[in-house]
Design a protein around this motif. Sequence first.
Motif, short mmCIF file in Angstrom:
data_model
loop_
_atom_site.label_atom_id
_atom_site.label_comp_id
_atom_site.label_asym_id
_atom_site.label_seq_id
_atom_site.Cartn_x
_atom_site.Cartn_y
_atom_site.Cartn_z
N PRO A 27 -76.35 59.90 4.16
CA PRO A 27 -76.50 60.71 5.53
C PRO A 27 -75.32 60.28 6.27
O PRO A 27 -74.77 59.48 6.30
N PHE A 28 -75.16 61.41 7.24
CA PHE A 28 -74.00 61.39 8.26
C PHE A 28 -74.59 61.38 9.78
O PHE A 28 -75.54 62.02 10.11
N VAL A 29 -73.95 60.72 10.59
CA VAL A 29 -74.13 60.51 12.10
C VAL A 29 -72.78 60.67 12.91
O VAL A 29 -72.07 60.01 12.57
N ASP A 30 -72.93 61.27 13.77
CA ASP A 30 -71.83 61.27 14.76
C ASP A 30 -72.31 60.51 15.96
O ASP A 30 -73.15 61.01 16.61
N SER A 31 -71.69 59.31 16.21
CA SER A 31 -72.17 58.44 17.50
C SER A 31 -72.17 59.16 18.79
O SER A 31 -72.89 59.18 19.69
N ASP A 32 -71.12 60.24 19.20
CA ASP A 32 -71.21 61.07 20.28
C ASP A 32 -72.30 61.74 20.28
O ASP A 32 -72.81 61.93 21.45
N HIS A 33 -72.70 62.46 19.12
CA HIS A 33 -74.12 63.16 19.30
C HIS A 33 -75.25 62.60 19.71
O HIS A 33 -75.96 62.92 20.29
N VAL A 34 -75.33 61.29 19.09
CA VAL A 34 -76.49 60.38 19.40
C VAL A 34 -76.45 59.92 20.84
O VAL A 34 -77.62 59.93 21.57
N ILE A 35 -75.41 59.67 21.41
CA ILE A 35 -75.15 59.35 23.03
C ILE A 35 -75.52 60.57 23.52
O ILE A 35 -76.08 60.31 24.60
N GLU A 36 -75.10 61.78 23.24
CA GLU A 36 -75.46 62.99 24.07
C GLU A 36 -77.10 63.24 23.89
O GLU A 36 -77.72 63.43 25.12
N HIS A 37 -77.71 62.96 22.88
CA HIS A 37 -78.99 63.11 22.68
C HIS A 37 -79.66 62.19 23.63
O HIS A 37 -80.69 62.26 24.38
N ARG A 38 -79.20 60.87 23.76
CA ARG A 38 -79.97 59.83 24.45
C ARG A 38 -79.68 60.00 25.99
O ARG A 38 -80.67 59.72 26.90
N LEU A 39 -78.46 60.58 26.43
CA LEU A 39 -78.28 60.91 27.78
C LEU A 39 -78.77 62.21 28.41
O LEU A 39 -79.35 62.17 29.43
N GLY A 40 -79.18 63.02 27.40
CA GLY A 40 -79.72 64.27 27.71
C GLY A 40 -78.68 65.38 28.26
O GLY A 40 -79.35 66.44 28.73
N CYS A 41 -77.62 65.02 28.19
CA CYS A 41 -76.53 65.82 28.44
C CYS A 41 -75.16 65.71 27.87
O CYS A 41 -74.98 64.80 27.25
N ALA A 42 -74.14 66.24 27.93
CA ALA A 42 -72.72 66.52 27.43
C ALA A 42 -72.10 65.23 27.84
O ALA A 42 -72.43 64.77 29.42
N ILE A 43 -71.62 64.48 27.21
CA ILE A 43 -70.76 63.21 27.46
C ILE A 43 -69.87 63.60 28.64
O ILE A 43 -69.70 62.91 29.50
N ARG A 44 -69.01 64.88 28.47
CA ARG A 44 -68.20 65.27 29.51
C ARG A 44 -68.80 65.17 30.82
O ARG A 44 -68.25 64.60 32.05
N GLU A 45 -69.90 65.67 30.95
CA GLU A 45 -70.91 65.69 32.25
C GLU A 45 -71.15 64.53 32.73
O GLU A 45 -71.02 64.06 34.03
N PHE A 46 -71.77 63.53 31.99
CA PHE A 46 -72.05 62.20 32.07
C PHE A 46 -70.75 61.47 32.64
O PHE A 46 -70.83 60.69 33.58
N PHE A 47 -69.79 61.82 31.91
CA PHE A 47 -68.25 60.91 32.17
C PHE A 47 -68.16 61.31 33.70
O PHE A 47 -67.75 60.48 34.35
#
Length: 192
Positions: A27-47
């Motif tokens: 299995p493959f996972v991208d930690s940034d995608h997991v973060i975005e799922h947890r945040l409910g928004c794009a990393i850029r927006e949260f940042f």
Amino acid sequence: MRIIFVGLPGSGKTTIGRQLARRLGLPFVDSDHVIEHRLGCAIREFFAREGEDRFRDIEQEVLDDLSRTHQGVIATGGGAVLREVNRQHLHERGQVIYLRSTPEDVFRRVRHDHARPLLQVDDPLKRLRDLYDIRDPLYREVAHFVIETGRPSVATLVNMILMQLELAGHLTANAPAVHADPASPLTPTAGP
């Protein structure tokens, strides 16, 4: 088996990680995608809204979770190594591969990508050079393997990684080896 990719933003962690996982049947996972799922928004927006420190707190939680529970391949964000606790967890809990790219190579790949918050500056190449100067020693500290990305194809880089893992004894007997059947689309085509 847990294989973890680190490197500058745009060094190929997600692309190469996904291909390596496919080759190994993991299995493959991208930690940034997991973060975005947890945040409910794009990393850029949260940042932009909460700032880098708050983002790094969330990133630390996600990396701790993934490095404990995910069996497979993990692509991390470019700044995953900034906190010592992350470096310790990643190094102890998996085989860490540093995809080393020069700032110039990364700039060539990501110059039109507007989704990377740290590169939304007047001089992104200078920013990449600054990031490289700060992060290269940290990537090297956490890594078990350093792979120079340069200009080889994704398939060539995946084969190089498979060879390193095989030589170091990290591939299990049932994992495809670098000299596996070239007729299979999921196995490397390079010789031993």
